[in-house]
Design a protein around this motif. Structure first.
Motif, PDB file in Angstrom:
ATOM      1  N   ASN A 200      13.493 -13.598  31.560  1.00 54.59           N
ATOM      2  CA  ASN A 200      13.740 -14.907  32.162  1.00 54.59           C
ATOM      3  C   ASN A 200      15.080 -15.465  31.692  1.00 54.59           C
ATOM      4  O   ASN A 200      15.852 -15.999  32.496  1.00 54.59           O
ATOM      5  CB  ASN A 200      12.605 -15.874  31.814  1.00 54.59           C
ATOM      6  N   ALA A 201      15.371 -15.329  30.402  1.00 53.02           N
ATOM      7  CA  ALA A 201      16.652 -15.803  29.872  1.00 53.02           C
ATOM      8  C   ALA A 201      17.808 -15.035  30.512  1.00 53.02           C
ATOM      9  O   ALA A 201      18.828 -15.622  30.902  1.00 53.02           O
ATOM     10  CB  ALA A 201      16.684 -15.649  28.350  1.00 53.02           C
ATOM     11  N   LYS A 202      17.631 -13.721  30.647  1.00 49.38           N
ATOM     12  CA  LYS A 202      18.676 -12.892  31.266  1.00 49.38           C
ATOM     13  C   LYS A 202      18.891 -13.296  32.724  1.00 49.38           C
ATOM     14  O   LYS A 202      20.027 -13.425  33.180  1.00 49.38           O
ATOM     15  CB  LYS A 202      18.269 -11.416  31.177  1.00 49.38           C
ATOM     16  N   MET A 203      17.797 -13.515  33.463  1.00 50.27           N
ATOM     17  CA  MET A 203      17.912 -13.922  34.863  1.00 50.27           C
ATOM     18  C   MET A 203      18.574 -15.297  34.978  1.00 50.27           C
ATOM     19  O   MET A 203      19.351 -15.533  35.907  1.00 50.27           O
ATOM     20  CB  MET A 203      16.534 -13.946  35.526  1.00 50.27           C
ATOM     21  N   SER A 204      18.291 -16.190  34.050  1.00 52.52           N
ATOM     22  CA  SER A 204      18.924 -17.511  34.068  1.00 52.52           C
ATOM     23  C   SER A 204      20.424 -17.387  33.875  1.00 52.52           C
ATOM     24  O   SER A 204      21.202 -18.069  34.541  1.00 52.52           O
ATOM     25  CB  SER A 204      18.330 -18.405  32.974  1.00 52.52           C
ATOM     26  N   GLN A 205      20.832 -16.499  32.968  1.00 50.36           N
ATOM     27  CA  GLN A 205      22.265 -16.270  32.758  1.00 50.36           C
ATOM     28  C   GLN A 205      22.904 -15.691  34.016  1.00 50.36           C
ATOM     29  O   GLN A 205      23.995 -16.103  34.412  1.00 50.36           O
ATOM     30  CB  GLN A 205      22.491 -15.330  31.580  1.00 50.36           C
ATOM     31  N   GLU A 206      22.228 -14.733  34.641  1.00 50.26           N
ATOM     32  CA  GLU A 206      22.774 -14.130  35.864  1.00 50.26           C
ATOM     33  C   GLU A 206      22.857 -15.163  36.989  1.00 50.26           C
ATOM     34  O   GLU A 206      23.818 -15.169  37.757  1.00 50.26           O
ATOM     35  CB  GLU A 206      21.916 -12.937  36.291  1.00 50.26           C
ATOM     36  N   LEU A 207      21.882 -16.060  37.059  1.00 53.83           N
ATOM     37  CA  LEU A 207      21.907 -17.110  38.066  1.00 53.83           C
ATOM     38  C   LEU A 207      23.086 -18.045  37.830  1.00 53.83           C
ATOM     39  O   LEU A 207      23.756 -18.455  38.786  1.00 53.83           O
ATOM     40  CB  LEU A 207      20.588 -17.891  38.039  1.00 53.83           C
ATOM     41  N   THR A 208      23.353 -18.358  36.581  1.00 55.47           N
ATOM     42  CA  THR A 208      24.511 -19.199  36.259  1.00 55.47           C
ATOM     43  C   THR A 208      25.797 -18.524  36.693  1.00 55.47           C
ATOM     44  O   THR A 208      26.684 -19.161  37.280  1.00 55.47           O
ATOM     45  CB  THR A 208      24.546 -19.498  34.743  1.00 55.47           C
ATOM     46  N   VAL A 209      25.920 -17.219  36.433  1.00 57.86           N
ATOM     47  CA  VAL A 209      27.113 -16.470  36.848  1.00 57.86           C
ATOM     48  C   VAL A 209      27.250 -16.492  38.369  1.00 57.86           C
ATOM     49  O   VAL A 209      28.339 -16.708  38.910  1.00 57.86           O
ATOM     50  CB  VAL A 209      27.066 -15.016  36.314  1.00 57.86           C
ATOM     51  N   LEU A 210      26.139 -16.284  39.074  1.00 60.56           N
ATOM     52  CA  LEU A 210      26.173 -16.307  40.542  1.00 60.56           C
ATOM     53  C   LEU A 210      26.575 -17.681  41.064  1.00 60.56           C
ATOM     54  O   LEU A 210      27.360 -17.781  42.015  1.00 60.56           O
ATOM     55  CB  LEU A 210      24.817 -15.900  41.113  1.00 60.56           C
ATOM     56  N   ARG A 211      26.074 -18.727  40.448  1.00 56.85           N
ATOM     57  CA  ARG A 211      26.463 -20.084  40.870  1.00 56.85           C
ATOM     58  C   ARG A 211      27.954 -20.289  40.659  1.00 56.85           C
ATOM     59  O   ARG A 211      28.626 -20.877  41.511  1.00 56.85           O
ATOM     60  CB  ARG A 211      25.673 -21.124  40.083  1.00 56.85           C
ATOM     61  N   ASP A 212      28.464 -19.809  39.514  1.00 53.88           N
ATOM     62  CA  ASP A 212      29.901 -19.922  39.250  1.00 53.88           C
ATOM     63  C   ASP A 212      30.697 -19.152  40.291  1.00 53.88           C
ATOM     64  O   ASP A 212      31.742 -19.622  40.759  1.00 53.88           O
ATOM     65  CB  ASP A 212      30.240 -19.417  37.846  1.00 53.88           C
ATOM     66  N   LEU A 213      30.222 -17.958  40.664  1.00 51.78           N
ATOM     67  CA  LEU A 213      30.920 -17.161  41.672  1.00 51.78           C
ATOM     68  C   LEU A 213      30.932 -17.860  43.023  1.00 51.78           C
ATOM     69  O   LEU A 213      31.953 -17.876  43.716  1.00 51.78           O
ATOM     70  CB  LEU A 213      30.280 -15.776  41.803  1.00 51.78           C
ATOM     71  N   VAL A 214      29.798 -18.450  43.390  1.00 48.97           N
ATOM     72  CA  VAL A 214      29.726 -19.156  44.669  1.00 48.97           C
ATOM     73  C   VAL A 214      30.681 -20.341  44.649  1.00 48.97           C
ATOM     74  O   VAL A 214      31.414 -20.585  45.611  1.00 48.97           O
ATOM     75  CB  VAL A 214      28.277 -19.612  44.960  1.00 48.97           C
TER      76      VAL A 214
END
Length: 112
Positions: free
Chosen positions: A59-73
């Motif tokens: 869950n922590a890893k997915m949250s980090q990946e989601l943050t990266v994706l939001r930054d990319l968007v």
């Protein structure tokens, strides 16, 4: 066959003793079964605890990946806006040169 009172009491007490021994043996067997079930449950709780820790890590890893994706968007949107502004500036400059070139050609022509 007739028993005397003493013999009847002896047989009765002997029977009760046997029943007591059987009840104690059943209690011991039940106790050992309960202990085995407790050990199984402890093992299952340990497995569930490990699974829960693994899922929390994922869950922590997915949250980090989601943050990266939001930054990319967000950065992609910023890049798209910047590209639009650059296109607008290039079009404006191009149009200005076209007007300037037309004006210079009009001045360079010999008059009638």
């Amino acid at each position: 066959m007739h028993f005397t009172a003493a013999e009847a009491v002896t047989v009765l007490l002997g029977g009760l003793g046997i029943i007591g021994i059987l009840a104690a043996a059943a209690a011991v067997a039940r106790s050992s079964s309960i202990k085995a079930n407790l050990e199984l449950l402890r093992g299952e709780v340990a497995d569930l605890t490990a699974s829960n820790a693994r899922l929390e890590g994922e869950n922590a890893k997915m949250s980090q990946e989601l943050t990266v994706l939001r930054d990319l968007v967000t950065s992609r949107t910023d890049v798209q806006e910047l590209a639009k502004e650059i296109r607008t500036m290039v079009t404006t400059i191009h149009d200005g040169y076209v007007v300037l070139a037309a004006a210079q050609q009009g001045q360079a022509r010999p008059g009638p």
